[in-house]
Motif scaffolding. Structure first.
Motif, mmCIF file in Angstrom:
data_model
loop_
_atom_site.group_PDB
_atom_site.id
_atom_site.type_symbol
_atom_site.label_atom_id
_atom_site.label_comp_id
_atom_site.label_asym_id
_atom_site.label_seq_id
_atom_site.Cartn_x
_atom_site.Cartn_y
_atom_site.Cartn_z
ATOM 1 N N ALA A 12 -22.494 -89.580 28.497
ATOM 2 C CA ALA A 12 -21.817 -89.454 29.789
ATOM 3 C C ALA A 12 -20.786 -88.330 29.750
ATOM 4 C CB ALA A 12 -21.164 -90.776 30.171
ATOM 5 N N GLN A 13 -20.037 -88.258 28.676
ATOM 6 C CA GLN A 13 -19.009 -87.221 28.569
ATOM 7 C C GLN A 13 -19.639 -85.829 28.605
ATOM 8 O OE1 GLN A 13 -16.629 -87.348 24.963
ATOM 9 N NE2 GLN A 13 -14.911 -86.431 26.037
ATOM 10 N N ARG A 14 -20.802 -85.682 28.015
ATOM 11 C CA ARG A 14 -21.459 -84.376 27.952
ATOM 12 C C ARG A 14 -22.188 -84.026 29.242
ATOM 13 N NH1 ARG A 14 -25.238 -85.421 24.144
ATOM 14 N NH2 ARG A 14 -26.814 -85.745 25.767
ATOM 15 N N ASP A 15 -22.851 -85.009 29.862
ATOM 16 C CA ASP A 15 -23.809 -84.707 30.928
ATOM 17 C C ASP A 15 -23.339 -85.039 32.336
ATOM 18 O OD1 ASP A 15 -25.396 -83.954 28.852
ATOM 19 O OD2 ASP A 15 -26.937 -85.475 29.134
ATOM 20 N N MET A 16 -22.337 -85.893 32.492
ATOM 21 C CA MET A 16 -21.906 -86.318 33.825
ATOM 22 C C MET A 16 -20.875 -85.351 34.380
ATOM 23 S SD MET A 16 -20.256 -89.984 35.035
ATOM 24 C CE MET A 16 -18.600 -89.682 34.409
ATOM 25 N N ALA A 17 -21.084 -84.883 35.604
ATOM 26 C CA ALA A 17 -20.073 -84.083 36.288
ATOM 27 C C ALA A 17 -18.930 -85.015 36.679
ATOM 28 C CB ALA A 17 -20.673 -83.414 37.523
ATOM 29 N N GLN A 18 -17.766 -84.818 36.103
ATOM 30 C CA GLN A 18 -16.663 -85.750 36.291
ATOM 31 C C GLN A 18 -15.701 -85.269 37.367
ATOM 32 O OE1 GLN A 18 -14.905 -87.455 32.689
ATOM 33 N NE2 GLN A 18 -16.547 -86.533 31.475
ATOM 34 N N ASP A 19 -15.147 -86.232 38.098
ATOM 35 C CA ASP A 19 -14.079 -85.966 39.051
ATOM 36 C C ASP A 19 -13.047 -87.080 38.906
ATOM 37 O OD1 ASP A 19 -14.876 -88.211 40.717
ATOM 38 O OD2 ASP A 19 -16.465 -86.945 41.526
ATOM 39 N N ALA A 20 -12.036 -87.057 39.740
ATOM 40 C CA ALA A 20 -10.936 -88.005 39.587
ATOM 41 C C ALA A 20 -11.373 -89.460 39.739
ATOM 42 C CB ALA A 20 -9.833 -87.699 40.603
ATOM 43 N N ALA A 21 -12.437 -89.700 40.481
ATOM 44 C CA ALA A 21 -12.891 -91.071 40.723
ATOM 45 C C ALA A 21 -14.096 -91.455 39.878
ATOM 46 C CB ALA A 21 -13.233 -91.259 42.202
ATOM 47 N N HIS A 22 -14.777 -90.469 39.315
ATOM 48 C CA HIS A 22 -15.973 -90.727 38.514
ATOM 49 C C HIS A 22 -15.831 -89.983 37.195
ATOM 50 C CE1 HIS A 22 -17.104 -91.164 42.769
ATOM 51 N NE2 HIS A 22 -17.831 -92.171 42.342
ATOM 52 N N ASP A 23 -15.185 -90.639 36.251
ATOM 53 C CA ASP A 23 -14.918 -90.034 34.954
ATOM 54 C C ASP A 23 -15.112 -91.090 33.872
ATOM 55 O OD1 ASP A 23 -12.744 -91.662 35.454
ATOM 56 O OD2 ASP A 23 -11.251 -90.063 35.466
ATOM 57 N N LEU A 24 -14.817 -90.755 32.630
ATOM 58 C CA LEU A 24 -15.003 -91.724 31.557
ATOM 59 C C LEU A 24 -14.160 -92.987 31.739
ATOM 60 C CD1 LEU A 24 -15.331 -89.467 28.403
ATOM 61 C CD2 LEU A 24 -17.098 -90.873 29.453
ATOM 62 N N PRO A 25 -12.899 -92.881 32.181
ATOM 63 C CA PRO A 25 -12.154 -94.119 32.436
ATOM 64 C C PRO A 25 -12.819 -95.013 33.488
ATOM 65 C CG PRO A 25 -10.629 -92.303 32.191
ATOM 66 C CD PRO A 25 -11.996 -91.700 32.219
ATOM 67 N N HIS A 26 -13.449 -94.398 34.502
ATOM 68 C CA HIS A 26 -14.189 -95.206 35.481
ATOM 69 C C HIS A 26 -15.311 -95.967 34.794
ATOM 70 C CE1 HIS A 26 -16.664 -96.427 38.861
ATOM 71 N NE2 HIS A 26 -17.647 -95.632 38.463
ATOM 72 N N LEU A 27 -16.056 -95.303 33.938
ATOM 73 C CA LEU A 27 -17.154 -95.966 33.232
ATOM 74 C C LEU A 27 -16.622 -97.075 32.331
ATOM 75 C CD1 LEU A 27 -19.347 -92.877 32.238
ATOM 76 C CD2 LEU A 27 -19.438 -94.254 34.331
ATOM 77 N N ASP A 28 -15.498 -96.818 31.656
ATOM 78 C CA ASP A 28 -14.902 -97.863 30.813
ATOM 79 C C ASP A 28 -14.488 -99.073 31.644
ATOM 80 O OD1 ASP A 28 -15.152 -96.282 28.512
ATOM 81 O OD2 ASP A 28 -13.131 -95.444 28.701
ATOM 82 N N ARG A 29 -13.921 -98.824 32.830
ATOM 83 C CA ARG A 29 -13.508 -99.943 33.694
ATOM 84 C C ARG A 29 -14.714 -100.715 34.204
ATOM 85 N NH1 ARG A 29 -10.097 -95.816 35.727
ATOM 86 N NH2 ARG A 29 -11.417 -95.625 37.588
ATOM 87 N N VAL A 30 -15.771 -99.992 34.570
ATOM 88 C CA VAL A 30 -16.979 -100.665 35.037
ATOM 89 C C VAL A 30 -17.558 -101.531 33.918
ATOM 90 C CG1 VAL A 30 -19.378 -100.313 35.764
ATOM 91 C CG2 VAL A 30 -17.544 -98.996 36.831
ATOM 92 N N TRP A 31 -17.583 -101.027 32.701
ATOM 93 C CA TRP A 31 -18.095 -101.816 31.586
ATOM 94 C C TRP A 31 -17.224 -103.052 31.355
ATOM 95 C CZ3 TRP A 31 -21.583 -103.948 29.127
ATOM 96 C CH2 TRP A 31 -21.459 -104.439 27.820
ATOM 97 N N GLU A 32 -15.912 -102.906 31.455
ATOM 98 C CA GLU A 32 -15.040 -104.071 31.294
ATOM 99 C C GLU A 32 -15.299 -105.092 32.402
ATOM 100 O OE1 GLU A 32 -12.386 -106.694 29.662
ATOM 101 O OE2 GLU A 32 -13.361 -104.930 28.806
#
Length: 216
Positions: A12-32
Motif C-alpha cells: 500500500a505504501q508503495r502503490d497507493m496514491a495517498q492523500d490526507a484522507a486515504h493514507d497508511l494511517p487510514h488503512l491502519d484505522r480500518v484494520w483496527e
C-alpha cells in the motif's frame, strides 16, 4: 498475520496514491475497526487483513469522473499481489469481493462476512472526530468553501457536496450509520454520529444560526 500485515502495508505504501484522507494511517484505522468488529463475529482472517490494506489501492480523486469504479479497480489491482503472497483462489475471491463491495458509490452489496466487516470498518472511519477531520481535509484539497454563507445547513436549497464541504454531511456521512451491516458496526457508528451532532450544534452556535435539527 504480523508478517502478512507488514507485507501488505508495504504494498500500500508503495502503490497507493495517498492523500490526507486515504493514507497508511487510514488503512491502519480500518484494520483496527475490522479487528474490533470481527472479534464479535468469530475472529479475523487473511482475506479480511488483505482487504483492509488493499481496499484503496486505486485511490481516485473524489471529483474524478470514474470515482465509482475505484473499488472495482482496486480489487483488480490486488489480484497479482495476493497471488504473489501465496493466497489460494478462494481467498483471492473473498478478498477482492470485499474490496469491490466496500465503496459507497459503487453500490455493490456485500455477500460475505468479510465484505460486511470491511464495509462497516471503512465507513466508521468517515464518522466521528476522525471523520470530521477527513471530510474537511478532502474538501479543502478540492478548494470547496466550508459552507454556504447564506444557508449553511441547506434549509432552503438542495445540499450540494460538489460546492460546499458541509453539504457532504447530509448527502452521505450522516446516512452511513443507517446502512451498517454488523451489530458492532452499528453500535460504534451511533457513538460517532453523536460526536458529529455535537459538532454541528457547536458550529451553528459559533456562526450565529440555529442548529440543523433537520440533519440531527
Amino acid at each position: 498475520m504480523h508478517t502478512l500485515r507488514h507485507a501488505l502495508r508495504q504494498i500500500a505504501q508503495r502503490d497507493m496514491a495517498q492523500d490526507a484522507a486515504h493514507d497508511l494511517p487510514h488503512l491502519d484505522r480500518v484494520w483496527e475497526n475490522c479487528r474490533i468488529i470481527a472479534a464479535d463475529m468469530g475472529g479475523t482472517s487473511r482475506p479480511l487483513l488483505a482487504a483492509a490494506y488493499l481496499h484503496d489501492l486505486v485511490n481516485l480523486p473524489k471529483n474524478a469522473p470514474n470515482r465509482a469504479q475505484a473499488s472495482a479497480l482496486s480489487a483488480q489491482a490486488a489480484v497479482s499481489h495476493l497471488q504473489a503472497l501465496g493466497f489460494p483462489e478462494n481467498e483471492i475471491a473473498e478478498t477482492t469481493h470485499a474490496i469491490a463491495a466496500h465503496s459507497f458509490s459503487a453500490g455493490i452489496e456485500p455477500e460475505t462476512d468479510t465484505a460486511r466487516i470491511l464495509r462497516d470498518a471503512d465507513r466508521l472511519d468517515a464518522l466521528g472526530a476522525i471523520g470530521i477531520a477527513r471530510a474537511f481535509a478532502v474538501s479543502g484539497a478540492l478548494n470547496r468553501p466550508l459552507y454556504d454563507a447564506d444557508d449553511p445547513f441547506a434549509r432552503t436549497r438542495d445540499a450540494n457536496d460538489t460546492q460546499f464541504a458541509l453539504d457532504h454531511w447530509p448527502r452521505k456521512l450522516l446516512r452511513l450509520p443507517d446502512d451498517m451491516q454488523t451489530e458492532t458496526g452499528r453500535r460504534i457508528a451511533q457513538k460517532r454520529l453523536a460526536t458529529m451532532h455535537r459538532f454541528l450544534t457547536d458550529l451553528a452556535d459559533e456562526i450565529g444560526t440555529q442548529a440543523p435539527t433537520h440533519w440531527i
